[in-house]
Design an enzyme around this catalytic site. Structure first.
Site, mmCIF file in Angstrom:
data_model
loop_
_atom_site.group_PDB
_atom_site.id
_atom_site.type_symbol
_atom_site.label_atom_id
_atom_site.label_comp_id
_atom_site.label_asym_id
_atom_site.label_seq_id
_atom_site.Cartn_x
_atom_site.Cartn_y
_atom_site.Cartn_z
ATOM 1 N N HIS A 434 27.747 19.647 -19.305
ATOM 2 C CA HIS A 434 26.367 19.485 -18.842
ATOM 3 C C HIS A 434 25.950 18.021 -18.725
ATOM 4 O O HIS A 434 26.615 17.112 -19.241
ATOM 5 C CB HIS A 434 25.400 20.233 -19.764
ATOM 6 C CG HIS A 434 25.332 19.697 -21.173
ATOM 7 N ND1 HIS A 434 24.472 18.689 -21.543
ATOM 8 C CD2 HIS A 434 26.005 20.039 -22.302
ATOM 9 C CE1 HIS A 434 24.615 18.437 -22.841
ATOM 10 N NE2 HIS A 434 25.541 19.246 -23.331
ATOM 11 N N CYS A 453 29.291 20.730 -27.161
ATOM 12 C CA CYS A 453 29.456 20.815 -25.719
ATOM 13 C C CYS A 453 29.892 19.461 -25.150
ATOM 14 O O CYS A 453 29.811 18.428 -25.809
ATOM 15 C CB CYS A 453 28.158 21.272 -25.064
ATOM 16 S SG CYS A 453 27.803 23.032 -25.353
#
Length: 542
Positions: A434, A453
């Site tokens: 992301h 992440c």
């Protein structure tokens, strides 16, 4: 000798039926016999030895217990020879030495006298092939037993296909075909051999005794740095005694190959890498070979490769890197380290909401809310129906990590923790790629800051590259959705495999080995496990 076995053995076997295990057998052995003619003692011995290996047992049942190793023909001799030669070369692959097993197999064959002996030897050779081929193609270790971040599942192989392969293919060619075919594996093998030669020659010389060296410096430490970089191949032979332009450029080349800031100054981090001994680099290469064996041979014609230790994310098309960007990985704490696994990217979400993971809610946000109900005001608190909770009327002090009944969500915005786009390959670890509003982190040399992440420095360009295969103007398409401000899911028409790996040793497309730091200490654990399994460096081999 039984009557049944008499038909399969000839007189004069005291000289050794296997003639140093590589010679032909006398006529009258098992190979080529019809199933009905194969003595029960041979079948029973094969079944007995193969009982601990389902694949071997299945192969012989389906093969009618026909022998593939113990025949008098030239092909059987070549099979034995090719297998024993490969078993004698396991150390070239960073696997345990199997010379003792070779000796045991040779002894077993030399001492074969009865039909049962032949059956025992037959099955033992088959088991040796299956064990060797499985280790070579899928790895020696089970990742999940080493570290809880190694959630990668090894690809599976069928041992029976190896036995069918040696039966149906030219033996030496078949044994060569078992070696992983990836360019990375072949490059690592070459680097392993090179480093072993350097180690045998005494290494790269004395370590550099200094805290920091920079252009203009002189003295013994500069000379030690010069000599070490010459030994490593980063500097042409020179007698210069000062930190001159040539040495500065050599330091920059070294820094580039080791994931360091290429400022040409030999600071503490650079000197620590310069002083790593040959043995340390050799361990990294051997671990990387094991890791390469864990990956499926079919990576995908197009795939995404995230190397955590390199802090990069790449798109690879037909073996060539077509896009690359810096990345941030999970912080080096037990609950934040990014795991290693493979999956398939299915879609991206433009203008995403951030649905706060339960672990972050209870560990980070709940303690703040107990002290101040208006804390983390940029995050919405919602009930089970999705309704926003009035913070003023809520008593957060009564809740614990177990009974906190609410969810938390950050609506789409430029300050959203996920930035303006996320890339999804749904998995049980809740890991994805992301954007991020914290752009300054990408300037750091070591970029381990996230909750697990993978954050991307150039997420828009990453999206364009993915969308280019399904829309004529990917940039315009992306920004039309982005400018709407609405959370929008965009499916990828063709799923893209994602491989999140962790390599402290890689071979570049130019064939040069590069090294990275063991950020999470995982490679050290893998090396320890390899040692326990019998892998040793040449310097400590007998």
């Amino acid at each position: 000798m039984t009557r049944a076995s008499a038909g399969y053995l000839l007189p004069g076997l005291k000289a050794g039926l296997f003639a140093l295990a590589l010679g032909g057998l006398a006529a009258g052995t098992i190979a080529g016999a019809a199933q009905a003619d194969i003595p029960a003692a041979f079948r029973q011995a094969v079944a007995e030895v193969a009982s601990t290996d389902d694949a071997v047992a299945r192969f012989y049942r389906e093969n009618g217990y026909q022998a593939i190793w113990t025949g008098p023909d030239e092909v059987s001799r070549q099979r034995r020879s090719a297998l024993l030669a490969a078993l004698n070369e396991t150390r070239a692959h960073g696997l345990p030495d199997r010379s003792a097993e070779v000796s045991r197999l040779v002894q077993l064959m030399r001492q074969a006298r009865t039909t049962r002996d032949f059956g025992m030897a037959e099955a033992a050779l088959s088991k040796a092939l299956v064990d060797y081929a499985t280790d070579l193609q899928t790895g020696l270790l089970v990742p999940s037993r080493i570290d809880d971040g190694l959630v990668r599942k090894k690809h599976t192989v069928d041992g029976a296909t190896f036995l069918a392969g040696i039966r149906d293919t030219q033996p030496y060619a078949f044994m060569r075909s078992l070696v992983p075919a990836s360019p990375q594996y072949r490059g690592l093998m070459r680097e392993k051999l090179r480093l072993e030669q350097v180690l045998a020659a005494g290494g790269w010389g004395p370590a550099v005794q200094a805290k920091k060296l920079e252009p203009g410096d002189q003295g013994p430490a500069v000379i030690a740095l010069r000599n070490r970089l010459m030994a490593m191949g980063y500097l042409q032979r020179s007698a210069a005694r000062s930190y001159d332009a040539a040495l500065e450029q050599a330091v920059q080349r070294f820094q580039a190959d080791h994931g360091l800031e290429t400022d040409g100054v030999a600071g503490a981090g650079t000197l620590a890498e310069v002083n790593k001994p040959v043995s340390s680099r050799l361990k990294s290469v051997i671990v990387a070979m094991e890791r390469e064996r864990w990956l499926t041979p079919d990576r995908g014609e197009r795939h995404i490769l995230v190397n955590q230790t390199d802090f990069t994310a790449k798109i690879v098309d037909n073996g060539d890197v077509t896009f690359e960007t810096r990345s941030v990985i999970g912080k080096n704490t037990h609950d934040r380290r990014s795991p290693e696994f493979s999956d398939e990217m299915e879609h991206m979400v433009i203008n995403p909401s951030w649905y706060v993971p339960r672990s972050i809610i209870t560990k980070e946000y709940l303690p703040k809310l107990r002290n101040n109900p208006n804390a983390v005001g940029h995050i919405q608190i919602t009930d089970r129906r999705g309704r926003v909770v009035n913070r003023g009327s809520a008593d957060f002090s009564q809740y614990t990590a177990r009974n906190f009944p609410y969810s938390m969500r950050q609506p789409p915005s430029r300050s959203n923790a996920l930035g303006l786009v996320k890339f999804m390959f749904p998995n049980k670890y809740n890991i994805y790629l992301h954007d991020t509003p914290q752009k300054s982190l990408f300037a750091r040399e070591v970029r381990a800051f996230s909750h697990g992440c993978i954050r991307l420095a150039q997420p828009f360009e990453f999206a364009y590259a993915l969308l280019a295969r399904q829309t004529e103007d990917p940039k315009a398409f992306f920004h039309r959705i982005l400018n709407s401000g609405r959370e929008t899911k965009v499916d990828l028409e063709q799923k893209v495999p994602v491989h999140i790996i962790y390599r402290t040793a890689v071979v570049s497309s130019k064939g040069r080995a590069e090294f990275r730091r063991d950020v999470y200490g995982r490679d050290a654990k893998i090396w320890a496990a390899l040692e326990r399994a019998g892998v040793v460096l040449p310097s400590v081999q007998g």
